[in-house]
Design an enzyme around this catalytic site. Structure first.
Site, PDB file in Angstrom:
ATOM      1  N   HIS A 126     -26.258 -72.918  27.739  1.00  0.00           N
ATOM      2  CA  HIS A 126     -25.661 -71.984  28.705  1.00  0.00           C
ATOM      3  C   HIS A 126     -26.067 -72.283  30.140  1.00  0.00           C
ATOM      4  O   HIS A 126     -25.978 -71.409  31.002  1.00  0.00           O
ATOM      5  CB  HIS A 126     -26.014 -70.539  28.318  1.00  0.00           C
ATOM      6  CG  HIS A 126     -25.402 -70.110  27.016  1.00  0.00           C
ATOM      7  ND1 HIS A 126     -25.812 -69.009  26.295  1.00  0.00           N
ATOM      8  CD2 HIS A 126     -24.382 -70.653  26.290  1.00  0.00           C
ATOM      9  CE1 HIS A 126     -25.079 -68.884  25.191  1.00  0.00           C
ATOM     10  NE2 HIS A 126     -24.220 -69.875  25.160  1.00  0.00           N
ATOM     11  N   CYS A 134     -20.720 -75.787  42.771  1.00  0.00           N
ATOM     12  CA  CYS A 134     -19.627 -75.417  43.662  1.00  0.00           C
ATOM     13  C   CYS A 134     -18.605 -74.634  42.828  1.00  0.00           C
ATOM     14  O   CYS A 134     -18.198 -75.087  41.761  1.00  0.00           O
ATOM     15  CB  CYS A 134     -19.004 -76.687  44.237  1.00  0.00           C
ATOM     16  SG  CYS A 134     -17.467 -76.357  45.113  1.00  0.00           S
TER      17      CYS A 134
HETATM   18  P1  OAD Z   1     -29.742 -61.258  22.521  1.00  0.00           P
HETATM   19  O1  OAD Z   1     -30.247 -60.313  23.570  1.00  0.00           O
HETATM   20  O2  OAD Z   1     -28.384 -61.042  21.982  1.00  0.00           O
HETATM   21  O3  OAD Z   1     -30.737 -61.218  21.296  1.00  0.00           O
HETATM   22  C1  OAD Z   1     -32.125 -61.254  21.481  1.00  0.00           C
HETATM   23  C2  OAD Z   1     -32.763 -61.308  20.113  1.00  0.00           C
HETATM   24  O4  OAD Z   1     -34.147 -61.496  20.272  1.00  0.00           O
HETATM   25  C3  OAD Z   1     -32.566 -60.026  19.294  1.00  0.00           C
HETATM   26  O5  OAD Z   1     -32.135 -60.390  17.988  1.00  0.00           O
HETATM   27  C4  OAD Z   1     -33.968 -59.410  19.268  1.00  0.00           C
HETATM   28  O6  OAD Z   1     -34.220 -58.718  18.055  1.00  0.00           O
HETATM   29  C5  OAD Z   1     -34.837 -60.628  19.387  1.00  0.00           C
HETATM   30  N1  OAD Z   1     -36.167 -60.406  20.012  1.00  0.00           N
HETATM   31  C6  OAD Z   1     -36.501 -59.585  21.026  1.00  0.00           C
HETATM   32  N2  OAD Z   1     -37.791 -59.724  21.366  1.00  0.00           N
HETATM   33  C7  OAD Z   1     -38.306 -60.662  20.518  1.00  0.00           C
HETATM   34  C8  OAD Z   1     -39.605 -61.259  20.358  1.00  0.00           C
HETATM   35  N3  OAD Z   1     -40.644 -60.936  21.143  1.00  0.00           N
HETATM   36  N4  OAD Z   1     -39.750 -62.194  19.387  1.00  0.00           N
HETATM   37  C9  OAD Z   1     -38.712 -62.546  18.582  1.00  0.00           C
HETATM   38  N5  OAD Z   1     -37.482 -62.020  18.691  1.00  0.00           N
HETATM   39  C10 OAD Z   1     -37.274 -61.095  19.643  1.00  0.00           C
HETATM   40  O7  OAD Z   1     -29.899 -62.720  23.104  1.00  0.00           O
HETATM   41  P2  OAD Z   1     -29.211 -64.080  22.673  1.00  0.00           P
HETATM   42  O8  OAD Z   1     -29.003 -64.108  21.200  1.00  0.00           O
HETATM   43  O9  OAD Z   1     -29.980 -65.170  23.290  1.00  0.00           O
HETATM   44  O10 OAD Z   1     -24.928 -65.989  26.979  1.00  0.00           O
HETATM   45  O11 OAD Z   1     -27.829 -63.960  23.387  1.00  0.00           O
HETATM   46  C11 OAD Z   1     -26.957 -65.046  23.326  1.00  0.00           C
HETATM   47  C12 OAD Z   1     -26.161 -65.154  24.559  1.00  0.00           C
HETATM   48  O12 OAD Z   1     -25.513 -63.904  24.832  1.00  0.00           O
HETATM   49  C13 OAD Z   1     -26.936 -65.389  25.816  1.00  0.00           C
HETATM   50  O13 OAD Z   1     -27.306 -66.719  25.987  1.00  0.00           O
HETATM   51  C14 OAD Z   1     -25.939 -64.971  26.866  1.00  0.00           C
HETATM   52  C15 OAD Z   1     -25.341 -63.746  26.239  1.00  0.00           C
HETATM   53  O14 OAD Z   1     -24.006 -63.570  26.450  1.00  0.00           O
HETATM   54  C16 OAD Z   1     -24.526 -66.336  28.202  1.00  0.00           C
HETATM   55  O15 OAD Z   1     -25.024 -65.890  29.210  1.00  0.00           O
HETATM   56  C17 OAD Z   1     -23.421 -67.329  28.180  1.00  0.00           C
END
Ligand code: OAD
Length: 253
Positions: A126, A134
């Site tokens: 990402h 730009c």
């Molecule tokens: P999410 O916010 O959807 O998920 C975060 C995950 O981390 C959840 O399943 C939590 O339970 C877990 N979590 C929280 N704290 C934790 C810890 N200390 N140890 C282990 N697990 C923990 O984030 P992503 O899955 O990364 O995309 O989201 C994917 C994408 O959604 C992001 O990259 C972003 C967003 O749209 C873009 O910006 C393109």
């Protein structure tokens, strides 16, 4: 099964793995003080409408609002540091490479903490929040190519606004990075998935492809996620506590 036993099983398999693919999400940086995307109450998206801020149309509508929101997120990243989960993954990479085994780290995070912690080969699906592009021509811009008299600043080459170097809603992921991630997932014999809700495609398909190709799938997450049903082992816990335990264990083999 007791948690320590699950750690031992996951570590024993990992010690024998030849081709590891790791997929990380926002949960890996939660213990660094970076808010996750979907965690209720404190998640970034709970306070803002993502389509409004993280999309080309949102930027067109209100470039100043979007730029300032990203500046806020950038300063949050600059104020914070990698945590033991990032360092454990950097150590895991060294362990794998020093024994001539394959290691690929794929991240959905844009904070650059994996590199800061010493990981060398990171596929950033990402983008990276520190980088600038730009808005019109999409190419990466160095500081010298940016005119900072306006908010957002402007590209010195074409006068268009500068945008953060991240992938927004409705945009394609970097094609080469994505292909490499899926290629490695198809060849992996072990897939470690950490701190992702598994809700955003195509990243969420990486562990699915790895599993279909025969990989052993281990998930670390503080809560169950969309990945949990396809995991062989689910380690429910904090990444910054669980990953160092795994690294300590595999050093015994
Ligand atoms: P999410 O916010 O959807 O998920 C975060 C995950 O981390 C959840 O399943 C939590 O339970 C877990 N979590 C929280 N704290 C934790 C810890 N200390 N140890 C282990 N697990 C923990 O984030 P992503 O899955 O990364 O995309 O989201 C994917 C994408 O959604 C992001 O990259 C972003 C967003 O749209 C873009 O910006 C393109």
């Amino acid at each position: 099964m007791p948690f320590q036993e699950l750690i031992n099983n996951a570590s024993e398999k990992l010690a024998k793995a030849d081709r590891l693919v790791v997929l990380t999400g926002a949960g890996v940086s939660a213990e660094s003080g970076i808010a996750t995307f979907r965690d209720a109450m404190q998640g970034l998206w709970a306070k803002f409408n993502p389509e409004e801020l993280a999309s080309p149309s949102g930027f067109r509508r209100d470039p100043k609002l979007v730029w300032e929101w990203y500046e806020e997120r950038r300063s949050n990243v600059a104020r914070n540091r990698p945590n033991p989960a990032h360092y454990a993954l950097a150590e895991l990479e060294k362990i794998f490479l020093s024994s001539n085994r394959k290691f690929t780290l794929v991240t959905q995070n844009v904070d650059g903490f994996h590199m800061q912690a010493g990981s060398n080969n990171v596929l950033e699906l990402h983008g990276n929040i520190v980088k600038n592009r730009c808005f019109r021509e999409d190419r990466l811009l160095s500081d010298a190519e940016i005119e900072r008299e306006t908010v957002p600043p402007k590209c010195k080459h074409c006068g268009s606004y500068v945008r953060p170097g991240v992938v927004w809603f409705g945009e394609n992921l970097p094609q080469d990075t994505l292909s490499e991630a899926f290629e490695k997932a198809e060849k992996a014999d072990y897939c470690l998935v950490i701190g992702t809700s598994g809700l955003v495609q195509p990243a969420a398909s990486i562990p699915v492809v790895a599993r279909q190709s025969g990989a052993f799938v281990v998930e670390i997450n503080s809560l169950e996620s969309a990945i949990t049903p396809i995991s062989h082992i689910f380690l429910q816990g904090k990444a910054g506590e669980t990953l160092p335990q795994i690294v300590t264990e595999i050093k015994k083999y």
